[in-house]
Design a protein around this motif. Sequence first.
Motif, PDB file in Angstrom:
ATOM      1  N   GLU A 141      -8.247   8.077  -5.434  1.00 12.37           N
ATOM      2  CA  GLU A 141      -7.035   8.780  -5.825  1.00 12.37           C
ATOM      3  C   GLU A 141      -6.106   7.821  -6.540  1.00 12.37           C
ATOM      4  O   GLU A 141      -6.102   6.625  -6.287  1.00 12.37           O
ATOM      5  N   THR A 142      -5.299   8.360  -7.433  1.00  9.43           N
ATOM      6  CA  THR A 142      -4.506   7.519  -8.317  1.00  9.43           C
ATOM      7  C   THR A 142      -3.312   6.856  -7.633  1.00  9.43           C
ATOM      8  O   THR A 142      -2.784   5.872  -8.138  1.00  9.43           O
ATOM      9  N   TYR A 143      -2.925   7.336  -6.471  1.00  5.98           N
ATOM     10  CA  TYR A 143      -1.628   6.979  -5.887  1.00  5.98           C
ATOM     11  C   TYR A 143      -1.403   5.485  -5.734  1.00  5.98           C
ATOM     12  O   TYR A 143      -0.335   4.972  -6.065  1.00  5.98           O
ATOM     13  N   ASP A 144      -2.402   4.761  -5.245  1.00  7.18           N
ATOM     14  CA  ASP A 144      -2.230   3.341  -4.935  1.00  7.18           C
ATOM     15  C   ASP A 144      -2.593   2.420  -6.088  1.00  7.18           C
ATOM     16  O   ASP A 144      -2.593   1.204  -5.924  1.00  7.18           O
TER      17      ASP A 144
END
Length: 126
Positions: A109-112
């Motif tokens: 996922e792109t969040y981190d």
Amino acid sequence: QVQLVESGGGSVQAGGSLRLSCAASGYISSSYYMGWFRQAPGKEREGVATIYFGGDNTYYADSVRGRFTISKDNAKYTLYLQMNSLKPEDTAMYYCASSTNMFVRKKLETYDYKYWGQGTQVTVSS
């Protein structure tokens, strides 16, 4: 600060192969995760494959597992994505990304992922 520059995109027919490269400059720690993400027109950016820069742990999206291989050259600070058996649905802008620590909870996922390249276009025709 980290700079990421992708290369290797292009146009191929279905069943073909491409190899993407991502050259990193600046400070890259062995505790970072790096990876490849893609975004097709009208769709959200999605994780394709990620790797722990300080080891060999790899993570793949179900849609590419068995066809794509992520690898790295720590000495050259370069990330690769070998893409085989390409399908039209693989058509997208492909982005290289890096985290800034080892605490990446969801690897695809792109969040981190805080640093991003400009992207390289991959187009697969049927």
